[in-house]
Design a protein around this motif. Structure first.
Motif, PDB file in Angstrom:
ATOM      1  N   GLU A  46       3.478 -21.349   5.798  1.00  0.00           N
ATOM      2  CA  GLU A  46       2.942 -21.158   7.153  1.00  0.00           C
ATOM      3  C   GLU A  46       1.515 -21.689   7.242  1.00  0.00           C
ATOM      4  OE1 GLU A  46       3.392 -17.050   8.212  1.00  0.00           O
ATOM      5  OE2 GLU A  46       5.574 -17.195   8.325  1.00  0.00           O
ATOM      6  N   THR A  47       1.277 -22.538   8.245  1.00  0.00           N
ATOM      7  CA  THR A  47      -0.026 -23.198   8.348  1.00  0.00           C
ATOM      8  C   THR A  47      -0.863 -22.724   9.530  1.00  0.00           C
ATOM      9  OG1 THR A  47       0.898 -25.054   9.621  1.00  0.00           O
ATOM     10  CG2 THR A  47       0.880 -25.254   7.211  1.00  0.00           C
ATOM     11  N   VAL A  48      -0.290 -21.922  10.404  1.00  0.00           N
ATOM     12  CA  VAL A  48      -1.060 -21.352  11.514  1.00  0.00           C
ATOM     13  C   VAL A  48      -0.899 -19.832  11.481  1.00  0.00           C
ATOM     14  CG1 VAL A  48      -0.914 -23.396  12.974  1.00  0.00           C
ATOM     15  CG2 VAL A  48       0.856 -21.652  13.142  1.00  0.00           C
ATOM     16  N   PRO A  49      -1.915 -19.086  11.958  1.00  0.00           N
ATOM     17  CA  PRO A  49      -1.859 -17.620  11.896  1.00  0.00           C
ATOM     18  C   PRO A  49      -0.896 -17.035  12.910  1.00  0.00           C
ATOM     19  CG  PRO A  49      -3.840 -18.326  13.044  1.00  0.00           C
ATOM     20  CD  PRO A  49      -3.183 -19.575  12.519  1.00  0.00           C
ATOM     21  N   LYS A  50      -0.537 -15.785  12.684  1.00  0.00           N
ATOM     22  CA  LYS A  50       0.304 -15.079  13.644  1.00  0.00           C
ATOM     23  C   LYS A  50      -0.449 -14.903  14.951  1.00  0.00           C
ATOM     24  CE  LYS A  50       2.901 -12.430  10.198  1.00  0.00           C
ATOM     25  NZ  LYS A  50       3.274 -11.092   9.720  1.00  0.00           N
TER      26      LYS A  50
ATOM     27  N   PRO B 256      -5.345 -26.205   5.869  1.00  0.00           N
ATOM     28  CA  PRO B 256      -5.021 -27.488   5.239  1.00  0.00           C
ATOM     29  C   PRO B 256      -3.794 -27.372   4.343  1.00  0.00           C
ATOM     30  CG  PRO B 256      -7.329 -26.869   4.889  1.00  0.00           C
ATOM     31  CD  PRO B 256      -6.628 -25.658   5.406  1.00  0.00           C
ATOM     32  N   VAL B 257      -3.132 -28.505   4.125  1.00  0.00           N
ATOM     33  CA  VAL B 257      -1.985 -28.560   3.223  1.00  0.00           C
ATOM     34  C   VAL B 257      -2.207 -29.690   2.225  1.00  0.00           C
ATOM     35  CG1 VAL B 257      -0.322 -27.560   4.825  1.00  0.00           C
ATOM     36  CG2 VAL B 257      -0.706 -30.030   4.869  1.00  0.00           C
ATOM     37  N   VAL B 258      -1.597 -29.545   1.045  1.00  0.00           N
ATOM     38  CA  VAL B 258      -1.813 -30.529  -0.006  1.00  0.00           C
ATOM     39  C   VAL B 258      -0.484 -30.868  -0.686  1.00  0.00           C
ATOM     40  CG1 VAL B 258      -2.363 -28.773  -1.753  1.00  0.00           C
ATOM     41  CG2 VAL B 258      -3.220 -31.102  -2.034  1.00  0.00           C
ATOM     42  N   LEU B 259      -0.313 -32.142  -1.024  1.00  0.00           N
ATOM     43  CA  LEU B 259       0.869 -32.631  -1.737  1.00  0.00           C
ATOM     44  C   LEU B 259       0.397 -33.444  -2.933  1.00  0.00           C
ATOM     45  CD1 LEU B 259       4.097 -32.926  -1.377  1.00  0.00           C
ATOM     46  CD2 LEU B 259       3.540 -35.257  -0.652  1.00  0.00           C
TER      47      LEU B 259
ATOM     48  N   GLU C 235       8.702 -37.094  -6.203  1.00  0.00           N
ATOM     49  CA  GLU C 235       8.979 -35.719  -6.613  1.00  0.00           C
ATOM     50  C   GLU C 235       7.666 -34.944  -6.720  1.00  0.00           C
ATOM     51  OE1 GLU C 235      11.308 -35.721 -10.152  1.00  0.00           O
ATOM     52  OE2 GLU C 235      12.924 -36.922  -9.275  1.00  0.00           O
ATOM     53  N   PRO C 236       7.360 -34.097  -5.743  1.00  0.00           N
ATOM     54  CA  PRO C 236       6.086 -33.374  -5.754  1.00  0.00           C
ATOM     55  C   PRO C 236       5.970 -32.422  -6.942  1.00  0.00           C
ATOM     56  CG  PRO C 236       7.081 -33.331  -3.571  1.00  0.00           C
ATOM     57  CD  PRO C 236       8.126 -33.848  -4.502  1.00  0.00           C
ATOM     58  N   THR C 237       4.779 -32.396  -7.513  1.00  0.00           N
ATOM     59  CA  THR C 237       4.449 -31.391  -8.518  1.00  0.00           C
ATOM     60  C   THR C 237       3.745 -30.204  -7.877  1.00  0.00           C
ATOM     61  OG1 THR C 237       2.373 -32.558  -8.987  1.00  0.00           O
ATOM     62  CG2 THR C 237       4.277 -33.089 -10.363  1.00  0.00           C
ATOM     63  N   ARG C 238       3.327 -30.396  -6.627  1.00  0.00           N
ATOM     64  CA  ARG C 238       2.664 -29.321  -5.881  1.00  0.00           C
ATOM     65  C   ARG C 238       2.784 -29.602  -4.399  1.00  0.00           C
ATOM     66  NH1 ARG C 238      -3.814 -28.502  -5.363  1.00  0.00           N
ATOM     67  NH2 ARG C 238      -3.819 -26.548  -4.172  1.00  0.00           N
ATOM     68  N   CYS C 239       3.093 -28.573  -3.621  1.00  0.00           N
ATOM     69  CA  CYS C 239       3.101 -28.654  -2.160  1.00  0.00           C
ATOM     70  C   CYS C 239       2.673 -27.281  -1.650  1.00  0.00           C
ATOM     71  CB  CYS C 239       4.485 -29.040  -1.636  1.00  0.00           C
ATOM     72  SG  CYS C 239       4.565 -29.174   0.175  1.00  0.00           S
ATOM     73  N   ASP C 240       1.429 -27.180  -1.185  1.00  0.00           N
ATOM     74  CA  ASP C 240       0.845 -25.870  -0.895  1.00  0.00           C
ATOM     75  C   ASP C 240       0.053 -25.869   0.401  1.00  0.00           C
ATOM     76  OD1 ASP C 240       1.699 -24.520  -3.181  1.00  0.00           O
ATOM     77  OD2 ASP C 240      -0.045 -25.143  -4.352  1.00  0.00           O
ATOM     78  N   VAL C 241      -0.052 -24.665   0.970  1.00  0.00           N
ATOM     79  CA  VAL C 241      -1.056 -24.381   1.996  1.00  0.00           C
ATOM     80  C   VAL C 241      -2.310 -23.901   1.277  1.00  0.00           C
ATOM     81  CG1 VAL C 241      -1.673 -22.936   3.971  1.00  0.00           C
ATOM     82  CG2 VAL C 241       0.679 -23.731   3.700  1.00  0.00           C
ATOM     83  N   ILE C 242      -3.456 -24.419   1.685  1.00  0.00           N
ATOM     84  CA  ILE C 242      -4.727 -23.954   1.130  1.00  0.00           C
ATOM     85  C   ILE C 242      -5.216 -22.812   2.010  1.00  0.00           C
ATOM     86  CG2 ILE C 242      -7.111 -24.589   0.596  1.00  0.00           C
ATOM     87  CD1 ILE C 242      -6.013 -27.474   0.210  1.00  0.00           C
TER      88      ILE C 242
END
Length: 260
Positions: free
Chosen positions: A207-211, A250-253, A234-241
Motif C-alpha cells: 500500500e502506497t497511500v494512507p487510509k 516512495p517505492v523501490v525495485l 527477476e526482482p530481488t526487492r520490491c518494497d514501499v519505503i
C-alpha cells in the motif's frame, strides 16, 4: 539495478489526510517555503539512504510561484551532491506543448522528473500520449533496458486508453520496467489486463497511500504506485519505503542488470 519511484506531490508536504487539505489550503495555491523544505529534506534522506541508480519523480514544480526554487528536480540533485551523490537531473512538463493546461500560470511549470546516476551511460526521451490531461511518459534507456516513468489519468476510461498507448511503445523495446503512479482506482487487475499482451509482470510493493475516509467508495486499492517489468527481470526487492514524502510513499525495485 535499483529504481526508486516517488509521487512527490510538488513537495507541498501534504500527508494525504483530509484534515491537512482542509486546514492548509494555502499551500496548494501559494506554496509554503517551510513545508517545501521539510518535504525536500525527507525525500533527499530517502534517496541518500537508498542510493538508487534511477529516480522517477512525479509531481514536481519547475519554477512556479508555489516553489522557492527555480526547479525542484535540480534542487534535489544539488542537495544530493552535498551528500556525496552525483545525479543528472531532467524534468519535462507533464501536460505538453499542445495542451491548453500547459500554457496556464502555475500549471505550465508542473512536471515529472528523473535523477540518473552520473556514472551511468543513459539516454532520456520524453513521450507524450494522445489521451488525458497529463500525458508525459519519460523513458530512460540504459543498454537494452528501457525504464518508463508514468503518471496515469484519474478516470478509468482515460487510464485504459493511456495503457493501450504505453503498450504500443513497450512492444518496440527489448527489456522494460514501467514505474510510477498508475492511479489504479479500479484495482491492479485493470492494469494487468490492459497490458496482458505485452507480457509484462506486475510487481506489487504494498500500500502506497494512507487510509482515508470513503476509500472503499473511491478506490479498489491503496496500491497506486508499483512496477511492471519484462518476464526475464527477476526482482530481488520490491518494497514501499515507509516515509510519507507526500500523500504517496516512495517505492523501490531492485534486480540484476549486468553489473549496472
Amino acid at each position: 539495478m535499483k529504481i526508486l519511484s516517488c509521487n512527490a506531490g510538488y513537495l507541498l508536504d501534504y500527508d494525504g489526510s483530509l484534515r491537512e487539505y482542509a486546514l492548509k489550503p494555502h499551500r496548494a495555491m501559494l506554496g509554503d517555503d517551510a513545508a517545501e523544505q521539510r518535504a525536500t529534506e525527507r525525500l533527499v534522506d530517502v534517496i541518500a539512504d537508498e542510493r538508487p541508480d534511477v529516480v522517477c519523480l512525479l509531481e514536481v514544480d519547475q519554477g512556479s510561484a508555489r516553489t522557492m526554487t527555480e526547479g525542484q528536480v535540480t534542487r534535489l540533485a544539488e542537495a544530493l551532491t552535498d551528500r556525496g551523490l552525483a545525479y543528472h537531473a531532467r524534468a519535462d512538463a507533464k501536460y505538453g506543448d499542445g495542451n491548453v493546461l500547459g500554457r496556464l500560470p502555475v500549471l505550465s511549470h508542473l512536471s515529472n522528473g528523473l535523477l540518473v546516476r552520473d556514472d551511468i551511460d543513459a539516454t532520456i526521451e520524453a513521450h507524450y500520449l494522445e489521451t488525458g490531461p497529463k500525458r508525459l511518459v519519460t523513458e530512460v534507456r540504459i543498454g537494452d533496458l528501457s525504464i518508463f516513468a508514468v503518471h496515469l489519468a484519474m478516470s478509468g476510461r482515460g487510464r485504459r486508453k493511456q495503457l493501450d498507448e504505453i503498450a504500443a511503445i513497450v512492444a518496440e523495446r527489448e527489456r522494460v520496467v514501467v514505474a510510477g503512479d498508475f492511479n489504479a482506482y479500479d484495482g491492479l487487475e485493470e492494469v494487468e489486463t490492459a497490458l496482458e499482451e505485452t507480457g509484462l509482470v506486475l510487481h506489487d510493493p504494498g500500500e502506497t497511500v494512507p487510509k482515508r475516509p470513503l476509500d472503499t467508495l473511491v478506490s479498489e486499492t491503496r496500491t497506486l504506485d508499483f512496477f511492471l517489468a519484462s518476464p526475464d527481470i527477476e526482482p530481488t526487492r520490491c518494497d514501499v519505503i515507509d516515509v510519507q514524502v507526500s500523500d504517496h510513499r516512495p517505492v523501490v525495485l531492485e534486480f540484476e542488470n549486468g553489473g549496472v
